[in-house]
Design a protein around this motif. Structure first.
Motif, PDB file in Angstrom:
ATOM      1  N   GLU A  35      68.674  16.188 -43.498  1.00  0.00           N
ATOM      2  CA  GLU A  35      68.098  16.136 -42.169  1.00  0.00           C
ATOM      3  C   GLU A  35      67.755  14.686 -41.820  1.00  0.00           C
ATOM      4  OE1 GLU A  35      67.812  18.641 -40.133  1.00  0.00           O
ATOM      5  OE2 GLU A  35      68.590  20.105 -41.580  1.00  0.00           O
ATOM      6  N   PRO A  36      67.771  14.346 -40.529  1.00  0.00           N
ATOM      7  CA  PRO A  36      67.395  12.980 -40.142  1.00  0.00           C
ATOM      8  C   PRO A  36      65.939  12.702 -40.473  1.00  0.00           C
ATOM      9  CG  PRO A  36      67.583  14.403 -38.211  1.00  0.00           C
ATOM     10  CD  PRO A  36      68.139  15.172 -39.371  1.00  0.00           C
ATOM     11  N   LEU A  37      65.650  11.461 -40.825  1.00  0.00           N
ATOM     12  CA  LEU A  37      64.282  11.075 -41.121  1.00  0.00           C
ATOM     13  C   LEU A  37      63.387  11.316 -39.908  1.00  0.00           C
ATOM     14  CD1 LEU A  37      64.772   7.703 -43.029  1.00  0.00           C
ATOM     15  CD2 LEU A  37      63.781   9.788 -43.963  1.00  0.00           C
ATOM     16  N   ARG A  38      62.209  11.821 -40.164  1.00  0.00           N
ATOM     17  CA  ARG A  38      61.247  12.051 -39.079  1.00  0.00           C
ATOM     18  C   ARG A  38      60.168  10.980 -39.154  1.00  0.00           C
ATOM     19  NH1 ARG A  38      56.427  14.628 -38.334  1.00  0.00           N
ATOM     20  NH2 ARG A  38      56.348  15.353 -40.495  1.00  0.00           N
ATOM     21  N   LEU A  39      59.843  10.406 -37.991  1.00  0.00           N
ATOM     22  CA  LEU A  39      58.839   9.352 -37.937  1.00  0.00           C
ATOM     23  C   LEU A  39      57.449   9.967 -38.030  1.00  0.00           C
ATOM     24  CD1 LEU A  39      58.418   6.331 -37.651  1.00  0.00           C
ATOM     25  CD2 LEU A  39      58.412   6.617 -35.172  1.00  0.00           C
ATOM     26  N   LEU A  40      56.662   9.444 -38.950  1.00  0.00           N
ATOM     27  CA  LEU A  40      55.319   9.961 -39.211  1.00  0.00           C
ATOM     28  C   LEU A  40      54.347   9.384 -38.192  1.00  0.00           C
ATOM     29  CD1 LEU A  40      54.299  11.795 -41.588  1.00  0.00           C
ATOM     30  CD2 LEU A  40      53.492   9.704 -42.675  1.00  0.00           C
ATOM     31  N   SER A  41      53.594  10.245 -37.530  1.00  0.00           N
ATOM     32  CA  SER A  41      52.588   9.764 -36.585  1.00  0.00           C
ATOM     33  C   SER A  41      51.389   9.200 -37.354  1.00  0.00           C
ATOM     34  CB  SER A  41      52.123  10.898 -35.663  1.00  0.00           C
ATOM     35  OG  SER A  41      51.386  11.868 -36.402  1.00  0.00           O
ATOM     36  N   GLY A  42      50.526   8.468 -36.629  1.00  0.00           N
ATOM     37  CA  GLY A  42      49.344   7.897 -37.255  1.00  0.00           C
ATOM     38  C   GLY A  42      48.446   8.940 -37.894  1.00  0.00           C
ATOM     39  N   PRO A  43      48.078  10.023 -37.160  1.00  0.00           N
ATOM     40  CA  PRO A  43      47.241  11.065 -37.779  1.00  0.00           C
ATOM     41  C   PRO A  43      47.909  11.725 -38.981  1.00  0.00           C
ATOM     42  CG  PRO A  43      47.159  11.233 -35.393  1.00  0.00           C
ATOM     43  CD  PRO A  43      48.211  10.218 -35.714  1.00  0.00           C
ATOM     44  N   GLU A  44      49.245  11.929 -38.914  1.00  0.00           N
ATOM     45  CA  GLU A  44      49.944  12.535 -40.050  1.00  0.00           C
ATOM     46  C   GLU A  44      49.902  11.610 -41.266  1.00  0.00           C
ATOM     47  OE1 GLU A  44      53.434  15.367 -38.247  1.00  0.00           O
ATOM     48  OE2 GLU A  44      53.682  13.206 -38.039  1.00  0.00           O
ATOM     49  N   GLN A  45      50.058  10.327 -41.029  1.00  0.00           N
ATOM     50  CA  GLN A  45      49.974   9.392 -42.141  1.00  0.00           C
ATOM     51  C   GLN A  45      48.576   9.395 -42.738  1.00  0.00           C
ATOM     52  OE1 GLN A  45      50.314   5.235 -41.226  1.00  0.00           O
ATOM     53  NE2 GLN A  45      50.922   4.672 -43.306  1.00  0.00           N
ATOM     54  N   ASP A  46      47.565   9.493 -41.889  1.00  0.00           N
ATOM     55  CA  ASP A  46      46.190   9.550 -42.367  1.00  0.00           C
ATOM     56  C   ASP A  46      45.985  10.750 -43.277  1.00  0.00           C
ATOM     57  OD1 ASP A  46      43.338   8.708 -42.301  1.00  0.00           O
ATOM     58  OD2 ASP A  46      43.063  10.601 -41.255  1.00  0.00           O
ATOM     59  N   VAL A  47      46.514  11.913 -42.865  1.00  0.00           N
ATOM     60  CA  VAL A  47      46.393  13.122 -43.678  1.00  0.00           C
ATOM     61  C   VAL A  47      47.114  12.945 -45.008  1.00  0.00           C
ATOM     62  CG1 VAL A  47      47.057  15.550 -43.833  1.00  0.00           C
ATOM     63  CG2 VAL A  47      46.046  14.664 -41.723  1.00  0.00           C
ATOM     64  N   SER A  48      48.295  12.342 -44.964  1.00  0.00           N
ATOM     65  CA  SER A  48      49.077  12.151 -46.193  1.00  0.00           C
ATOM     66  C   SER A  48      48.355  11.237 -47.177  1.00  0.00           C
ATOM     67  CB  SER A  48      50.452  11.575 -45.839  1.00  0.00           C
ATOM     68  OG  SER A  48      51.222  11.355 -46.995  1.00  0.00           O
ATOM     69  N   VAL A  49      47.835  10.110 -46.682  1.00  0.00           N
ATOM     70  CA  VAL A  49      47.142   9.158 -47.557  1.00  0.00           C
ATOM     71  C   VAL A  49      45.877   9.788 -48.131  1.00  0.00           C
ATOM     72  CG1 VAL A  49      45.875   6.973 -47.596  1.00  0.00           C
ATOM     73  CG2 VAL A  49      48.090   7.102 -46.456  1.00  0.00           C
ATOM     74  N   ARG A  50      45.108  10.455 -47.284  1.00  0.00           N
ATOM     75  CA  ARG A  50      43.866  11.069 -47.758  1.00  0.00           C
ATOM     76  C   ARG A  50      44.148  12.177 -48.764  1.00  0.00           C
ATOM     77  NH1 ARG A  50      39.584  12.346 -43.188  1.00  0.00           N
ATOM     78  NH2 ARG A  50      38.288  12.449 -45.052  1.00  0.00           N
ATOM     79  N   GLY A  51      45.237  12.921 -48.563  1.00  0.00           N
ATOM     80  CA  GLY A  51      45.597  13.970 -49.510  1.00  0.00           C
ATOM     81  C   GLY A  51      45.956  13.405 -50.873  1.00  0.00           C
ATOM     82  N   LEU A  52      46.729  12.306 -50.879  1.00  0.00           N
ATOM     83  CA  LEU A  52      47.099  11.683 -52.145  1.00  0.00           C
ATOM     84  C   LEU A  52      45.880  11.110 -52.852  1.00  0.00           C
ATOM     85  CD1 LEU A  52      50.419   9.828 -51.189  1.00  0.00           C
ATOM     86  CD2 LEU A  52      50.160  11.787 -52.732  1.00  0.00           C
ATOM     87  N   LEU A  53      44.985  10.488 -52.096  1.00  0.00           N
ATOM     88  CA  LEU A  53      43.776   9.931 -52.697  1.00  0.00           C
ATOM     89  C   LEU A  53      42.883  11.024 -53.263  1.00  0.00           C
ATOM     90  CD1 LEU A  53      42.866   7.146 -50.103  1.00  0.00           C
ATOM     91  CD2 LEU A  53      43.671   6.815 -52.445  1.00  0.00           C
ATOM     92  N   ALA A  54      42.777  12.145 -52.547  1.00  0.00           N
ATOM     93  CA  ALA A  54      41.969  13.249 -53.056  1.00  0.00           C
ATOM     94  C   ALA A  54      42.569  13.819 -54.331  1.00  0.00           C
ATOM     95  CB  ALA A  54      41.866  14.345 -51.992  1.00  0.00           C
TER      96      ALA A  54
END
Length: 448
Positions: A103-122
């Motif tokens: 599938e084509p790469l999907r651009l991550l929005s700012g809030p989605e990136q925030d969720v991803s980073v916080r999830g990895l840190l948790a």
């Protein structure tokens, strides 16, 4: 559409034949008009509209430029006006490895990136407690792993790292040399973060530009880009970051036509990675084909600000040296000629933020009620929109001042229509977690 009347400084930019050119353009000097006329003149001289690229920093600005160029040229094929990120996304999509990404790469929005980073840190915080974490954050930072502030700092480090063209290994090596264990942990986190994004088939904004630069450096892609565009124009050049400058080298380096409009005195987005050195270094970073520094032009007439406002801004800018640009060009840039007189500049200081807001509301109300100034002709500018706009909006509304806020300046969770819904959902989630499932909350209608 009839061409606008240009002054001599604008005409010199429009008549620029080829090669690199830096245009110093302060607010109200007709920058956008000059850019549009430059493109129109190039097409009138026989240039192909499809071989002209205009880059800017917001979708709104790109749409405005596209519409104005189409109206001005009357060409069925309007020049391409797009944001840096849209251009990079199209480039990455065009060269995406179909074997790796179905599938084509999907651009991550700012809030989605925030969720991803916080999830990895948790997740790392949980692994830390079990002694299984492979990302070793310093002891003094471990208690911060699950906080929003720490996640914001980590996101900033990730973005700046990619903007500088560094990967996890390069960041780790730099951290070792400088004795920074926190940056070593950030390097390991960056590697994990990039792996997760690849597995999910998504990409964030900083990584998008980084990959576009890597693509543009491939010989076959570099050759295609060099042959694709005859001229590249950049609006608001002072907002470029190092990665975007590297992309422009691939697009229009080597003495090709690159016309950059900007104002180093308006460089205010350093917190987003913008680097004022990009515009200061332009003459030497993009030399002419014969090796001489790129010429610098100046738009000298201010059509927006009166003499009093220009005098006030000059008092501030004289404290901001621009040593790498020609001194006579800097003087001309800062000593604009106003087309109208008038204007007033006042400065106030207040002991507390609350007092400041009360007085701002009072000034606005007096201007409307006593001087007859329409609400639509007033504006309140703030430095940190996401943090201060909601507070200012509440204070002004309570004082009877109508407020309209650009949707881009307010986080979704702070929107008046969204905040109550989130509060309700949070109450339901809390009730369910405490064992209240199936019982109606006091004061709520039965259908809730």
């Amino acid at each position: 559409m009839d061409p606008p009347l240009l002054d001599a400084s604008q005409r010199s930019v429009v008549d620029h034949p080829a090669g690199p050119l830096l245009v110093l353009a302060g607010p109200g000097t007709g920058k956008t008009t000059t850019l549009v006329e430059s493109v129109a003149e190039r097409i009138a001289r026989g240039g192909d509209p499809e071989r002209v690229l205009v880059l800017t920093f917001s979708r709104k600005a790109a749409v405005e430029l596209r519409d104005r160029m189409a109206l001005r040229t009357g060409a069925a094929r309007a020049p391409q006006a797009t944001t840096f990120h849209s251009f990079c996304y199209a480039l990455v999509r065009a060269h995406q490895d179909s074997d790796l990404f179905v599938e084509p790469l999907r651009l991550l929005s700012g809030p989605e990136q925030d969720v991803s980073v916080r999830g990895l840190l948790a997740g790392q915080a949980d692994l830390e407690r079990l002694g299984l974490a492979h990302v070793r954050w310093p002891d003094e930072l471990r208690a911060c792993l699950t906080t929003r502030g720490f996640a914001d700092e980590v996101r900033a480090v990730l973005a700046r790292t990619r903007e500088l063209g560094l990967g996890p290994d390069a960041l780790d090596a730099f951290a070792r040399r400088t004795g920074r264990p926190d940056w070593r942990a950030a390097a390991a986190f960056l590697a994990e973060y990039l792996d997760v994004l690849d597995l999910q088939g998504v990409i964030d904004y900083a990584e998008l530009v980084h990959r576009a630069v890597l693509l543009a450096r491939r010989p076959e892609v570099a050759g295609w880009l060099a042959a694709r565009y005859d001229a590249v124009y950049v609006d608001e050049y002072q907002d470029t970051d190092p990665a975007q400058v590297r992309l422009l080298h691939a697009l229009a380096g080597g003495g090709r036509t690159l016309v950059a409009f900007g104002d180093p005195d308006q460089s205010i987005y350093a917190f987003r990675g913008a680097d004022v050195n990009g515009i200061l270094d332009f003459p030497h970073a993009f030399p002419r084909a014969d090796g001489r520094p790129a010429p610098v032009a100046v738009l000298r007439t201010s059509r927006r600000s009166g003499a009093a406002l220009l005098t006030a801004t000059r008092l501030l800018t004289q404290r901001m040296p621009l040593t790498r640009l020609p001194a006579e060009k800097v003087r001309a840039h800062r000593e604009l000629t106003p087309v109208r007189e008038g204007g007033r500049v006042e400065a106030y200081t207040y002991p507390t933020p609350g007092t400041e807001l009360d007085n701002i509301a009072d000034i606005l109300r007096r201007a409307h009620l006593e001087d007859g100034v329409p609400w639509s002709e007033m504006a309140v500018l703030v430095r940190a929109g996401s943090r201060t706009v909601p507070t200012i909006r509440r204070a002004l509304t309570a004082a009877g001042v109508p407020v309209e806020v650009d949707g881009d300046d307010v986080p979704l969770r702070h929107e008046p229509a969204v905040a109550p819904l989130l509060t309700a959902l949070r109450a339901v989630a809390t009730a369910e977690a405490s064992g209240s499932r199936g019982r109606r909350l006091p004061g709520w209608p039965a259908e809730a």
